[in-house]
Design an enzyme around this catalytic site. Structure first.
Site, PDB file in Angstrom:
ATOM      1  N   ARG A 225       0.854  -1.193   0.000  1.00  0.00           N
ATOM      2  CA  ARG A 225       0.000   0.000   0.000  1.00  0.00           C
ATOM      3  C   ARG A 225       0.887   1.239   0.000  1.00  0.00           C
ATOM      4  NH1 ARG A 225      -3.627  -2.641  -1.662  1.00  0.00           N
ATOM      5  NH2 ARG A 225      -5.682  -2.968  -0.754  1.00  0.00           N
ATOM      6  N   HIS A 273      -1.554  -0.548  -9.854  1.00  0.00           N
ATOM      7  CA  HIS A 273      -2.261  -1.389  -8.876  1.00  0.00           C
ATOM      8  C   HIS A 273      -2.807  -2.661  -9.543  1.00  0.00           C
ATOM      9  CE1 HIS A 273      -4.250  -1.246  -4.694  1.00  0.00           C
ATOM     10  NE2 HIS A 273      -4.175  -2.497  -5.105  1.00  0.00           N
TER      11      HIS A 273
HETATM   12  P1  NDP Z   1      -2.130 -10.613   5.881  1.00  0.00           P
HETATM   13  O1  NDP Z   1      -3.028  -9.955   6.847  1.00  0.00           O
HETATM   14  O2  NDP Z   1      -2.254 -12.079   5.671  1.00  0.00           O
HETATM   15  O3  NDP Z   1      -0.603 -10.322   6.254  1.00  0.00           O
HETATM   16  C1  NDP Z   1      -0.180  -9.101   6.754  1.00  0.00           C
HETATM   17  C2  NDP Z   1       1.213  -9.267   7.304  1.00  0.00           C
HETATM   18  O4  NDP Z   1       1.677  -7.999   7.768  1.00  0.00           O
HETATM   19  C3  NDP Z   1       1.262 -10.224   8.508  1.00  0.00           C
HETATM   20  O5  NDP Z   1       2.438 -10.990   8.481  1.00  0.00           O
HETATM   21  C4  NDP Z   1       1.295  -9.261   9.690  1.00  0.00           C
HETATM   22  O6  NDP Z   1       1.927  -9.778  10.861  1.00  0.00           O
HETATM   23  C5  NDP Z   1       2.128  -8.144   9.116  1.00  0.00           C
HETATM   24  N1  NDP Z   1       1.924  -6.909   9.866  1.00  0.00           N
HETATM   25  C6  NDP Z   1       0.782  -6.195  10.046  1.00  0.00           C
HETATM   26  N2  NDP Z   1       0.996  -5.134  10.832  1.00  0.00           N
HETATM   27  C7  NDP Z   1       2.311  -5.172  11.159  1.00  0.00           C
HETATM   28  C8  NDP Z   1       3.138  -4.358  11.971  1.00  0.00           C
HETATM   29  N3  NDP Z   1       2.660  -3.265  12.601  1.00  0.00           N
HETATM   30  N4  NDP Z   1       4.438  -4.691  12.101  1.00  0.00           N
HETATM   31  C9  NDP Z   1       4.938  -5.783  11.480  1.00  0.00           C
HETATM   32  N5  NDP Z   1       4.204  -6.611  10.690  1.00  0.00           N
HETATM   33  C10 NDP Z   1       2.906  -6.306  10.545  1.00  0.00           C
HETATM   34  O7  NDP Z   1      -2.325  -9.841   4.503  1.00  0.00           O
HETATM   35  P2  NDP Z   1      -2.071 -10.371   3.014  1.00  0.00           P
HETATM   36  O8  NDP Z   1      -0.746 -11.036   2.960  1.00  0.00           O
HETATM   37  O9  NDP Z   1      -3.255 -11.103   2.521  1.00  0.00           O
HETATM   38  O10 NDP Z   1      -2.032  -8.980   2.223  1.00  0.00           O
HETATM   39  C11 NDP Z   1      -1.054  -8.005   2.529  1.00  0.00           C
HETATM   40  C12 NDP Z   1      -1.400  -6.702   1.842  1.00  0.00           C
HETATM   41  O11 NDP Z   1      -1.156  -6.808   0.438  1.00  0.00           O
HETATM   42  C13 NDP Z   1      -2.874  -6.296   1.909  1.00  0.00           C
HETATM   43  O12 NDP Z   1      -3.193  -5.707   3.151  1.00  0.00           O
HETATM   44  C14 NDP Z   1      -2.965  -5.312   0.775  1.00  0.00           C
HETATM   45  O13 NDP Z   1      -2.644  -4.024   1.267  1.00  0.00           O
HETATM   46  C15 NDP Z   1      -1.878  -5.772  -0.204  1.00  0.00           C
HETATM   47  N6  NDP Z   1      -2.443  -6.282  -1.459  1.00  0.00           N
HETATM   48  C16 NDP Z   1      -2.102  -5.656  -2.626  1.00  0.00           C
HETATM   49  C17 NDP Z   1      -2.577  -6.098  -3.837  1.00  0.00           C
HETATM   50  C18 NDP Z   1      -2.157  -5.444  -5.103  1.00  0.00           C
HETATM   51  O14 NDP Z   1      -2.664  -5.778  -6.169  1.00  0.00           O
HETATM   52  N7  NDP Z   1      -1.225  -4.514  -5.086  1.00  0.00           N
HETATM   53  C19 NDP Z   1      -3.485  -7.251  -3.918  1.00  0.00           C
HETATM   54  C20 NDP Z   1      -3.766  -7.857  -2.635  1.00  0.00           C
HETATM   55  C21 NDP Z   1      -3.262  -7.382  -1.458  1.00  0.00           C
HETATM   56  P3  NDP Z   1       1.329 -11.036  11.636  1.00  0.00           P
HETATM   57  O15 NDP Z   1       1.584 -12.219  10.721  1.00  0.00           O
HETATM   58  O16 NDP Z   1       2.141 -11.103  12.856  1.00  0.00           O
HETATM   59  O17 NDP Z   1      -0.127 -10.766  11.843  1.00  0.00           O
END
Ligand code: NDP
Length: 310
Positions: A225, A273
């Site tokens: 993002r 995107h």
């Molecule tokens: P998940 O919720 O499965 O994974 C998010 C990860 O980020 C987890 O490992 C989480 O940690 C970590 N995280 C969240 N907050 C923090 C923090 N404060 N500090 C450290 N680590 C953190 O999401 P997805 O993998 O499904 O998707 C990730 C992102 O990809 C989406 O939120 C979206 O923004 C983006 N996306 C973009 C697309 C595109 O076309 N460009 C398409 C789809 C998604 P923990 O494992 O410990 O919870």
């Protein structure tokens, strides 16, 4: 009892989703209604895209869940009118698409492919790249997508590091977590991939301090993002040579404004995107499985922790 399912997304999505949703719902044996408009108090489930016209959930006082078509939920977690469970999209083609996009762009930068694709002077300048095993790559965000991308890069031989909020143990990936682990995850890395959600805690995770940790000439990919990056710090790192290139798929403002410096910067690639898109066929299966669960009294899958924001 008839289960009423409201589809609240842009009209072109209805064209894509109508048939696969009916097919998947048909297999459940549920007696259901699926459509674009029902009296709000009759709606049981809302299949939802955050850019739809539905922004006030108050009248949907009998609904059991909102089922988001997207993985990212930052546009809906802040909606104070939403009081019922919110599930996000996991699967639905998103993982495969993201693995392809991330792997392709990592290999592009790793192999220095641009120098051969754009070579107007027809220069013969052999410069063999290092092996993947000599190029550490750090993935910030080790969730559904980050983990799959990390495993794919590890398969190619890259030493992969991953950073998450909570501690994790993953075979083949060196893991770091929490604020204390961030700088260590980035130290000396030659590639950074951002797959964090957009939450207050992740804003500006890429800034002058974190960029100072990466190896000189590292590359950065942002399919996560836009707010993850402090744009001016990124531009400075590109200009100073700390970063060799940034491939950006997500931005603070989308579409990226025509006068934004990213468009014209020689070390930035902008993709609109498209890193990964929810696909109607597999996504309908995910949505309908949650409806089936709701009707069977089973827990929903992929629920969003709204206090954490993802
Ligand atoms: P998940 O919720 O499965 O994974 C998010 C990860 O980020 C987890 O490992 C989480 O940690 C970590 N995280 C969240 N907050 C923090 C923090 N404060 N500090 C450290 N680590 C953190 O999401 P997805 O993998 O499904 O998707 C990730 C992102 O990809 C989406 O939120 C979206 O923004 C983006 N996306 C973009 C697309 C595109 O076309 N460009 C398409 C789809 C998604 P923990 O494992 O410990 O919870």
């Amino acid at each position: 009892m008839t289960t009423t399912i409201l589809f609240a997304a842009k009209p072109q999505r209805w064209v894509e989703y109508q048939q696969p949703l009916h097919e998947a719902l048909g297999r459940t044996g549920l007696d259901y209604r699926l459509g674009l408009d029902f009296p709000p108090d009759e709606v049981d489930y809302i299949v939802y895209a955050p850019n739809s016209d539905l922004q006030d959930f108050t009248p949907y006082n009998n609904a059991k869940a909102v089922l988001n078509l997207w993985a990212g939920v930052e546009a809906i977690t802040k909606n104070a009118t939403l009081k019922i469970p919110l599930a996000r999209m996991v699967g639905g083609g998103l993982t495969e698409g993201m693995v392809e996009w991330v792997t392709a762009h990592v290999l592009r930068h790793h192999l220095g492919m641009d120098a051969h694709i754009v070579n107007p002077a027809h220069e013969w300048k052999p410069a063999p790249p290092p092996l993947a095993s000599e190029r550490p790559v750090t993935i910030l965000g080790l969730g559904q997508l980050g983990l799959a991308c990390g495993e794919a890069l590890a398969y190619f031989g890259f030493p992969v590091r991953g950073w998450s909020r909570n501690p994790k143990q993953v075979k083949g990936i060196e893991t770091f977590h929490g604020n204390d682990g961030l700088l260590a995850a980035l130290k000396g890395t030659q590639g950074v991939v951002l797959l964090l959600p957009d939450t207050p805690a992740t804003h500006n995770v890429i800034n002058t301090e974190t960029l100072s940790q990466v190896a000189q000439g590292a590359f950065l990919l942002n399919p996560g993002r836009g707010p993850l990056i402090q744009d001016t710090a990124l531009l400075q790192a590109l200009d100073s040579g700390r970063l060799s290139h940034a491939t950006l798929d997500t931005f603070r403002q989308e579409p990226l404004p025509a006068d934004h410096p990213f468009w014209s910067h020689p070390k930035v690639t902008v993709t609109p995107h498209i890193a990964s898109e929810t696909r109607a066929g597999p996504a309908s299966e995910v949505i309908v499985e949650n409806i089936r669960r709701g009707e069977a009294g089973e827990p929903f899958l992929h629920l969003v922790d709204r206090s954490a924001g993802y």
